[in-house]
Write an enzyme that holds these catalytic residues in place. Structure first.
Site, short mmCIF file in Angstrom:
data_model
loop_
_atom_site.label_atom_id
_atom_site.label_comp_id
_atom_site.label_asym_id
_atom_site.label_seq_id
_atom_site.Cartn_x
_atom_site.Cartn_y
_atom_site.Cartn_z
N ASP A 1 6.73 -2.05 -3.21
CA ASP A 1 5.83 -1.92 -4.36
C ASP A 1 6.66 -2.02 -5.64
O ASP A 1 7.88 -1.86 -5.61
CB ASP A 1 5.13 -0.56 -4.35
CG ASP A 1 4.15 -0.43 -3.18
OD1 ASP A 1 3.58 -1.44 -2.79
OD2 ASP A 1 4.00 0.70 -2.68
N ASP B 1 1.96 3.62 -0.05
CA ASP B 1 1.62 4.99 -0.42
C ASP B 1 0.15 5.34 -0.17
O ASP B 1 -0.21 6.50 -0.14
CB ASP B 1 1.96 5.27 -1.89
CG ASP B 1 1.33 4.26 -2.84
OD1 ASP B 1 0.38 3.57 -2.43
OD2 ASP B 1 1.81 4.14 -3.98
N ASP C 1 -2.62 1.31 3.19
CA ASP C 1 -1.31 0.73 3.51
C ASP C 1 -0.87 1.05 4.93
O ASP C 1 0.12 0.48 5.41
CB ASP C 1 -0.24 1.25 2.53
CG ASP C 1 -0.41 0.69 1.14
OD1 ASP C 1 -0.94 -0.43 1.02
OD2 ASP C 1 -0.02 1.36 0.17
#
Length: 662
Positions: free
Chosen positions: A92, A395, A399
């Site tokens: 990310d 997170d 996901d």
């Protein structure tokens, strides 16, 4: 890495060899049953590395402990070793590669563009117009007031001051909007009290916006929307100046802000009827008035820049997968030096690629923008199909599938959901990309140490066993008795066999490419090492035995010298195997580590007792050796080290050490 099949192979090999030697000793060499059986049992114990699984588990556990000290908590032990093979890290952006300390830097309305001063969440700083974007006067811009109010009302964050430091409770970007409102002269509690919220549509990655319904001080209702600017624009029929929405104008402004590395949010609003108390998707799908955009800065972490440079030198690719605008992601990727020329693919473009086409895209593209959790899963699968070992960060609840699919799923400890943590093999306590690279560093060290344990254990066991087997086959006097074989196995397995688990990383551990995905545990180099070292040890065993016999020392003293020679050769070989990728002839290599020196100290004391203590003479049929004989034994150990260092240098020159894992 699978140890079980490897251990079973060694065990069955030892059993078969023991049976053959037993039959040969009894039927061909006429050994008494009891003597032959004792020797064969001792050989079987000596050749089977029974302590290897335990030492490997200890090595992995030490890796877990080291990673925990570097803010990476491993939930599943095998992940330690898998991290060392990682060839691609999918990360990310926000909070992992960047600081996640949002500051609203730019406001753009249809009439004026403003720059906002200040840093962090402190509500300090001026808001000044940089240029008028229409003919209207900059100070007559009601759209800015509505935009800032919409950002405050369509918002769940709160700012808290403690000892002069401002922090956010909630989403960092929403915290930056609260700070922006305070810089504009709006008091959050007062505004939210006067404009009471009636209903809301929470933000979701699928629809990419948040909307709230508030009761105005005049008794009407007001809808505020914030979200991805292109998505919000689709929901608008007009802009604040009263004109029809100018899509080309806004796309240019969004691209300009994103090109500066700013995250961009779009804002819209509309008046609703006084009786409206519930908000649905149908209410906001159209008819909104576009108020403008806000650009936020979220600077890259300095440690992430260094960590990405370390990844690139280690042959590890880093892929940024983000929900941000493509231009924003590209600008941050350039600041991070993610690649020489980072290419960007958006989620909508990914939807147009087949799985076969995605294989090449995933290989060459460094930045994936405006992605969904489904896109993450496809990217991971494509990279794995290309033969990569993939580590993936995540997170959110959505996901979890990609975290499970990845070879190493990495959840965020601070902002991660419990579902993400349960699906992951590792949790980052500080949500920092540098901690991932530190974990990869430790994973490589763990794998190196496992290879060193194997490279030391199997050849030393093989060398000890080969000498006795050859003596039986050739009808020679045994160079060691069965109890002496057991003594060597016992004293070295609990000392020298364990210390390699505590080895620090070699200096070049992050300058080597990742090992292949299906690299065998026993590479060609290690197989060669097992054979070569076993032969060296066998030559040393027979050489010192014949020297003692020819010198008239008798079998008791000769066997004592053989035991001491084997122990000394194993000590010197330990110093050689501590560095598989570089020479051991260095100050660092000669000094050893506290664990190595302590283990050698224990072995020396044990061997002195074995050689000179009278009660040990009774138990193990040993005898004292002279100082000269001791010097010769030491010379053999040094010679073994020199030969193996020459062999290592030749292998490195010929390029075999560059493929040590093949």
């Amino acid at each position: 890495m699978r140890i079980e099949p490897f251990g079973k192979l060694i065990t069955w090999f030892a059993i078969g060899m023991a049976a053959l030697i037993l039959a040969f000793a009894i039927l061909v060499r006429d050994y008494p049953w009891s003597d032959a059986l004792m020797v064969v049992v001792a050989l079987a114990v000596g050749v089977v590395p029974e302590g290897l699984p335990a030492i490997i588990s200890i090595t992995l556990a030490i890796g877990v402990q080291r990673m925990a000290r570097r803010n990476a908590v491993v939930r599943r032990l095998p992940a330690v070793e898998t991290l060392g093979a990682t060839s691609v890290i999918c990360s990310d952006k926000t909070g992992t590669l960047t600081k996640n300390e949002m500051t609203a830097r730019r406001i753009v309305t249809s009439e004026t563009e403003y720059l906002v001063e200040g840093a962090g969440y402190a509500p300090l700083g001026k808001i000044g117009a940089t240029a008028a974007t229409s003919d209207a006067a900059p100070d007559s811009d009601p759209a800015r007031v509505d935009l800032v109010r919409a950002g405050l009302l369509c918002n769940d964050a709160q700012l808290v001051e403690s000892e002069g430091r401002w922090s956010v409770h909630g989403d960092p970007m929403e915290g930056a909007l609260v700070a922006l409102a305070m810089k504009s002269g709006l008091h959050p509690e007062t505004e939210r009290g006067a404009w009471a919220r009636l209903d809301e549509i929470p933000f979701d990655a699928q629809h990419r916006f948040m909307a709230t319904l508030s009761r105005t001080p005049a008794g009407d209702t007001w809808v505020a929307v914030k979200g991805a600017p292109e998505r919000v624009l689709e929901m608008c029929e007009a802009q604040a100046a009263g004109d029809k929405t100018n899509a080309a104008f806004w796309q240019a402004r969004i691209a300009a802000a994103a090109g500066n590395g700013e995250r961009v949010l779009g804002f819209a609003a509309m008046k609703a009827g006084a009786g409206m108390e519930r908000l649905s998707f149908r209410d906001v799908e159209s008819g909104l008035v576009f108020l403008g955009i806000v650009g936020f800065i979220d600077p890259p972490r300095e440690e992430a820049i260094a960590a990405i440079a370390a990844c690139r030198s280690a042959g590890i690719s880093v892929k940024m997968i983000t929900g941000d605008h493509g231009d924003t992601a590209a600008a941050i990727a350039r600041q991070l030096a993610l690649a020489d020329n980072p290419q960007v693919v958006t989620g909508s473009e990914l939807d147009g690629f087949s799985d076969a086409a995605l294989l090449e895209i995933a290989q060459t593209v460094s930045v994936f923008a405006r992605t969904s959790p489904e896109h993450k899963l496809r990217i991971v699968r494509a990279l794995q199909a290309n033969g990569h070992v993939v580590a993936m960060t995540g997170d959110g609840v959505n996901d979890a599938p990609s975290l499970k699919q990845a070879d190493v799923g990495i959840a965020m400890g601070r902002k991660g959901t419990e579902a993400a943590k349960e699906a992951a093999e590792m949790v980052l306590l500080d949500d920092n990309f540098a901690s991932i690279v530190a974990a990869v560093h430790e994973g490589r060290t763990v794998y190196d140490n496992i290879r060193k344990v194997i490279a030391w254990t199997l050849p030393t066991n093989g060398g000890m066993t080969l000498g006795v087997v050859l003596a039986i086959v050739l009808g020679l006097a045994l160079p060691m008795t069965s109890v002496q074989i057991l003594w060597i196995n016992m004293i070295l397995a609990i000392t020298l066999g364990l210390v390699l688990a505590f080895e620090p990383p070699e200096p070049n551990v992050m300058q080597r490419p990742p090992r292949p995905r299906n690299a065998p545990l026993l590479s060609r180099f290690l197989l060669w090492r097992i054979a070569f070292v076993s032969v060296l040890f066998t030559l040393g065993t027979f050489g010192i035995f014949e020297y003692a016999i020819l010198g008239g020392r008798g079998e008791q003293a000769a066997r004592t010298m053989v035991v001491n020679t084997l122990v000394v050769m194993q000590i010197f070989y330990l110093f050689n195997v501590r560095y598989l990728h570089m020479t051991s002839f260095s100050i660092r290599g000669a000094l050893g580590t506290p664990a190595v020196l302590a283990a050698i100290g224990v072995v020396i004391v044990a061997q002195l007792a074995f050689t000179y203590a009278p009660f040990m003479h009774v138990l193990f049929d040993s005898a004292p050796v002279s100082i000269l004989e001791g010097a010769i034994i030491m010379g053999i150990g040094i010679a073994v080290l020199v030969v193996l260092e020459i062999e290592k240098a030749l292998m490195r020159r010929l390029g075999f050490l560059r493929t040590i894992d093949a």
